[in-house]
Design a protein around this motif. Structure first.
Motif, PDB file in Angstrom:
ATOM      1  N   MET A 211       0.867  -1.165   0.000  1.00  0.00           N
ATOM      2  CA  MET A 211       0.000   0.000   0.000  1.00  0.00           C
ATOM      3  C   MET A 211       0.906   1.217   0.000  1.00  0.00           C
ATOM      4  O   MET A 211       1.924   1.243   0.671  1.00  0.00           O
ATOM      5  CB  MET A 211      -0.919  -0.017   1.224  1.00  0.00           C
ATOM      6  CG  MET A 211      -1.859  -1.184   1.259  1.00  0.00           C
ATOM      7  SD  MET A 211      -2.863  -1.215   2.758  1.00  0.00           S
ATOM      8  CE  MET A 211      -3.947   0.165   2.442  1.00  0.00           C
ATOM      9  N   LYS A 212       0.544   2.232  -0.747  1.00  0.00           N
ATOM     10  CA  LYS A 212       1.438   3.356  -0.991  1.00  0.00           C
ATOM     11  C   LYS A 212       0.894   4.629  -0.375  1.00  0.00           C
ATOM     12  O   LYS A 212      -0.294   4.929  -0.507  1.00  0.00           O
ATOM     13  CB  LYS A 212       1.580   3.524  -2.509  1.00  0.00           C
ATOM     14  CG  LYS A 212       2.531   4.616  -2.952  1.00  0.00           C
ATOM     15  CD  LYS A 212       2.569   4.636  -4.462  1.00  0.00           C
ATOM     16  CE  LYS A 212       3.434   5.763  -4.976  1.00  0.00           C
ATOM     17  NZ  LYS A 212       3.403   5.843  -6.447  1.00  0.00           N
ATOM     18  N   ASN A 213       1.767   5.367   0.323  1.00  0.00           N
ATOM     19  CA  ASN A 213       1.331   6.663   0.840  1.00  0.00           C
ATOM     20  C   ASN A 213       1.761   7.758  -0.127  1.00  0.00           C
ATOM     21  O   ASN A 213       2.454   7.511  -1.106  1.00  0.00           O
ATOM     22  CB  ASN A 213       1.881   6.895   2.253  1.00  0.00           C
ATOM     23  CG  ASN A 213       3.361   7.155   2.261  1.00  0.00           C
ATOM     24  OD1 ASN A 213       4.127   6.487   1.581  1.00  0.00           O
ATOM     25  ND2 ASN A 213       3.775   8.122   3.044  1.00  0.00           N
ATOM     26  N   ASP A 214       1.320   8.990   0.151  1.00  0.00           N
ATOM     27  CA  ASP A 214       1.563  10.070  -0.801  1.00  0.00           C
ATOM     28  C   ASP A 214       2.987  10.589  -0.764  1.00  0.00           C
ATOM     29  O   ASP A 214       3.598  10.807  -1.798  1.00  0.00           O
ATOM     30  CB  ASP A 214       0.592  11.222  -0.534  1.00  0.00           C
ATOM     31  CG  ASP A 214      -0.804  10.891  -1.017  1.00  0.00           C
ATOM     32  OD1 ASP A 214      -0.933  10.161  -2.016  1.00  0.00           O
ATOM     33  OD2 ASP A 214      -1.773  11.357  -0.400  1.00  0.00           O
ATOM     34  N   LEU A 215       3.499  10.820   0.429  1.00  0.00           N
ATOM     35  CA  LEU A 215       4.801  11.463   0.531  1.00  0.00           C
ATOM     36  C   LEU A 215       5.467  11.082   1.843  1.00  0.00           C
ATOM     37  O   LEU A 215       4.845  11.151   2.912  1.00  0.00           O
ATOM     38  CB  LEU A 215       4.624  12.983   0.463  1.00  0.00           C
ATOM     39  CG  LEU A 215       5.881  13.849   0.420  1.00  0.00           C
ATOM     40  CD1 LEU A 215       6.722  13.502  -0.807  1.00  0.00           C
ATOM     41  CD2 LEU A 215       5.493  15.321   0.378  1.00  0.00           C
ATOM     42  N   ALA A 216       6.714  10.671   1.754  1.00  0.00           N
ATOM     43  CA  ALA A 216       7.483  10.340   2.958  1.00  0.00           C
ATOM     44  C   ALA A 216       8.878  10.931   2.826  1.00  0.00           C
ATOM     45  O   ALA A 216       9.482  10.889   1.756  1.00  0.00           O
ATOM     46  CB  ALA A 216       7.562   8.826   3.153  1.00  0.00           C
ATOM     47  N   PHE A 217       9.371  11.504   3.921  1.00  0.00           N
ATOM     48  CA  PHE A 217      10.725  12.062   3.890  1.00  0.00           C
ATOM     49  C   PHE A 217      11.335  12.002   5.288  1.00  0.00           C
ATOM     50  O   PHE A 217      10.634  12.030   6.302  1.00  0.00           O
ATOM     51  CB  PHE A 217      10.717  13.505   3.369  1.00  0.00           C
ATOM     52  CG  PHE A 217       9.961  14.495   4.229  1.00  0.00           C
ATOM     53  CD1 PHE A 217      10.620  15.286   5.163  1.00  0.00           C
ATOM     54  CD2 PHE A 217       8.594  14.646   4.092  1.00  0.00           C
ATOM     55  CE1 PHE A 217       9.931  16.200   5.939  1.00  0.00           C
ATOM     56  CE2 PHE A 217       7.891  15.562   4.859  1.00  0.00           C
ATOM     57  CZ  PHE A 217       8.564  16.348   5.787  1.00  0.00           C
ATOM     58  N   VAL A 218      12.653  11.888   5.293  1.00  0.00           N
ATOM     59  CA  VAL A 218      13.405  11.876   6.547  1.00  0.00           C
ATOM     60  C   VAL A 218      14.032  13.244   6.733  1.00  0.00           C
ATOM     61  O   VAL A 218      14.651  13.790   5.808  1.00  0.00           O
ATOM     62  CB  VAL A 218      14.498  10.783   6.530  1.00  0.00           C
ATOM     63  CG1 VAL A 218      15.358  10.873   7.789  1.00  0.00           C
ATOM     64  CG2 VAL A 218      13.860   9.401   6.412  1.00  0.00           C
ATOM     65  N   PHE A 219      13.863  13.797   7.926  1.00  0.00           N
ATOM     66  CA  PHE A 219      14.426  15.115   8.213  1.00  0.00           C
ATOM     67  C   PHE A 219      14.537  15.296   9.714  1.00  0.00           C
ATOM     68  O   PHE A 219      13.615  14.971  10.465  1.00  0.00           O
ATOM     69  CB  PHE A 219      13.533  16.222   7.633  1.00  0.00           C
ATOM     70  CG  PHE A 219      14.064  17.614   7.867  1.00  0.00           C
ATOM     71  CD1 PHE A 219      15.170  18.079   7.156  1.00  0.00           C
ATOM     72  CD2 PHE A 219      13.477  18.453   8.805  1.00  0.00           C
ATOM     73  CE1 PHE A 219      15.670  19.352   7.367  1.00  0.00           C
ATOM     74  CE2 PHE A 219      13.967  19.732   9.020  1.00  0.00           C
ATOM     75  CZ  PHE A 219      15.067  20.187   8.307  1.00  0.00           C
ATOM     76  N   ALA A 220      15.686  15.798  10.156  1.00  0.00           N
ATOM     77  CA  ALA A 220      15.930  16.105  11.568  1.00  0.00           C
ATOM     78  C   ALA A 220      15.577  14.931  12.478  1.00  0.00           C
ATOM     79  O   ALA A 220      14.974  15.101  13.548  1.00  0.00           O
ATOM     80  CB  ALA A 220      15.123  17.343  11.982  1.00  0.00           C
ATOM     81  N   GLY A 221      15.954  13.725  12.050  1.00  0.00           N
ATOM     82  CA  GLY A 221      15.747  12.542  12.878  1.00  0.00           C
ATOM     83  C   GLY A 221      14.332  12.002  12.879  1.00  0.00           C
ATOM     84  O   GLY A 221      14.007  11.111  13.669  1.00  0.00           O
ATOM     85  N   THR A 222      13.465  12.517  11.987  1.00  0.00           N
ATOM     86  CA  THR A 222      12.088  12.043  11.933  1.00  0.00           C
ATOM     87  C   THR A 222      11.763  11.470  10.553  1.00  0.00           C
ATOM     88  O   THR A 222      12.278  11.923   9.539  1.00  0.00           O
ATOM     89  CB  THR A 222      11.083  13.187  12.225  1.00  0.00           C
ATOM     90  OG1 THR A 222      11.268  14.231  11.265  1.00  0.00           O
ATOM     91  CG2 THR A 222      11.286  13.728  13.629  1.00  0.00           C
ATOM     92  N   LEU A 223      10.915  10.456  10.536  1.00  0.00           N
ATOM     93  CA  LEU A 223      10.367   9.902   9.306  1.00  0.00           C
ATOM     94  C   LEU A 223       8.944  10.437   9.181  1.00  0.00           C
ATOM     95  O   LEU A 223       8.052  10.049   9.924  1.00  0.00           O
ATOM     96  CB  LEU A 223      10.357   8.373   9.354  1.00  0.00           C
ATOM     97  CG  LEU A 223       9.584   7.656   8.231  1.00  0.00           C
ATOM     98  CD1 LEU A 223      10.121   8.038   6.859  1.00  0.00           C
ATOM     99  CD2 LEU A 223       9.632   6.146   8.435  1.00  0.00           C
ATOM    100  N   ASN A 224       8.758  11.365   8.273  1.00  0.00           N
ATOM    101  CA  ASN A 224       7.481  12.059   8.128  1.00  0.00           C
ATOM    102  C   ASN A 224       6.688  11.433   6.991  1.00  0.00           C
ATOM    103  O   ASN A 224       7.151  11.408   5.848  1.00  0.00           O
ATOM    104  CB  ASN A 224       7.724  13.540   7.833  1.00  0.00           C
ATOM    105  CG  ASN A 224       8.570  14.183   8.912  1.00  0.00           C
ATOM    106  OD1 ASN A 224       8.064  14.626   9.929  1.00  0.00           O
ATOM    107  ND2 ASN A 224       9.883  14.211   8.696  1.00  0.00           N
ATOM    108  N   MET A 225       5.513  10.907   7.320  1.00  0.00           N
ATOM    109  CA  MET A 225       4.651  10.286   6.323  1.00  0.00           C
ATOM    110  C   MET A 225       3.394  11.131   6.214  1.00  0.00           C
ATOM    111  O   MET A 225       2.601  11.205   7.151  1.00  0.00           O
ATOM    112  CB  MET A 225       4.336   8.848   6.722  1.00  0.00           C
ATOM    113  CG  MET A 225       5.562   7.951   6.734  1.00  0.00           C
ATOM    114  SD  MET A 225       5.201   6.246   7.215  1.00  0.00           S
ATOM    115  CE  MET A 225       4.800   6.487   8.940  1.00  0.00           C
ATOM    116  N   TYR A 226       3.233  11.774   5.060  1.00  0.00           N
ATOM    117  CA  TYR A 226       2.104  12.675   4.828  1.00  0.00           C
ATOM    118  C   TYR A 226       1.148  12.036   3.832  1.00  0.00           C
ATOM    119  O   TYR A 226       1.564  11.501   2.806  1.00  0.00           O
ATOM    120  CB  TYR A 226       2.586  14.010   4.254  1.00  0.00           C
ATOM    121  CG  TYR A 226       3.377  14.866   5.213  1.00  0.00           C
ATOM    122  CD1 TYR A 226       3.515  14.524   6.565  1.00  0.00           C
ATOM    123  CD2 TYR A 226       4.018  16.027   4.775  1.00  0.00           C
ATOM    124  CE1 TYR A 226       4.248  15.320   7.434  1.00  0.00           C
ATOM    125  CE2 TYR A 226       4.745  16.837   5.647  1.00  0.00           C
ATOM    126  CZ  TYR A 226       4.865  16.472   6.971  1.00  0.00           C
ATOM    127  OH  TYR A 226       5.586  17.265   7.836  1.00  0.00           O
TER     128      TYR A 226
END
Length: 303
Positions: free
Chosen positions: A72-87
């Protein structure tokens, strides 16, 4: 495995196969806007987290593309400042978002671990970025300005303390809502206005493609996502039309999910020894069916 859960599992994997095939056609507009503009993505991160980072080059996009990973695919994921952000952007409300994010998270961590060539059986701890799960909702069902969805809300036995939890933060980004957030991230604010214009231009229109094109013209003239719409007009229109088709597809999935629920209810009540008349009444009550509809469904799924 009982018949009930076997049926549910088959339905789930049928959904996964269809979801996988449907969503790989084009990037959704929300993702397209923020993935091409790292400065806007950093501004969105800062707006959500109350930070003031300035170096967008530190953002590492990790949205999974490979078919090896994608279930299953999410829209946007990025790693920044020690966090994995899944939007995730949603135009339909679903109480199942936490379990979807759980699946996304497992896939992301698997990819991160494999890229680092780390071993889960190592004696050294594998350091992982802290997950942050966010949904931007702009559907037309009324929701709170901001609400928290929890994985534990779906657990069967709520008397037991769970060993697992996942929290999703959902923001209503419909035009006129969460104004402070939309003002802090200009592109998110313009995206909200853009969607509002699309809705206004498509009311009562049969030719949706023509209506979308006119809405794009209006937004360009009024400074709403003007730069993107001028440069990528055809790509944006393609994304809008694709999302329109996806929404119709998701509505059909919701119908299938409701039908699956009815089937499971009949089978479970039959297995527990309930009489047909009780099952009919229960279906009518739970799924807002007429007496005739409830009788037909009961006969269809009664074994």
């Amino acid at each position: 495995m009982t018949k009930r859960f076997a049926g549910n599992q088959q339905g789930f994997w049928r959904f996964v196969r269809r979801e996988k095939g449907q969503r790989n056609v084009k990037d959704r507009l929300f993702r397209f806007l923020f993935e091409e503009d790292r400065e806007a993505l950093l501004q969105l991160y800062n707006a959500l987290n109350g930070t003031s980072y300035e170096d967008a080059s530190q953002l590492e996009i990790v949205t999974i593309e490979s078919a090896v990973y994608v279930v299953m695919k999410n829209d946007l994921a990025f790693v920044f400042a020690g966090t994995l952000n899944m939007y995730e952007h949603q135009s339909t409300y679903s109480p199942n978002l936490p379990v979807r994010f759980l699946i996304y998270l497992a896939q992301e961590y698997q990819m991160i671990i494999e890229r680092a060539r780390a071993s889960l059986y190592s004696t050294e701890m594998i350091v992982l970025p802290t997950p942050k799960c966010v949904v931007f909702y702009n559907g037309q069902r009324g929701v709170l300005e901001r609400q928290i969805l929890r994985l534990s809300d779906a657990f069967m036995d709520k008397r037991q303390e769970s060993d697992v939890e996942l929290i999703v933060h959902m923001y209503d980004i419909n035009y006129g809502h969460n104004q402070e957030l939309l003002e802090k991230c200009r592109k998110l604010g313009e995206y909200s206005a853009f969607v509002n214009v699309l809705r206004e231009f498509t009311v009562g229109r049969v030719n949706k493609k023509e209506a979308f094109s006119e809405a794009v013209d209006y937004c360009i003239e009024n400074g709403i996502l003007e730069d993107v719409l001028r440069r990528k007009r055809s790509q944006v229109l393609g994304s809008i039309l694709e999302e329109f088709d996806v929404e119709k597809y998701e509505r059909s999935l919701r119908w299938e999910g409701r039908e699956e629920g009815i089937r499971c209810t009949v089978e479970v009540l039959q297995e527990t020894g309930q009489a047909k008349v009780f099952v009919i009444d229960k279906l009518a009550e739970k799924y807002a069916l007429s007496q005739t509809e409830a009788e037909e469904k009961t006969e269809r799924y009664w074994k």
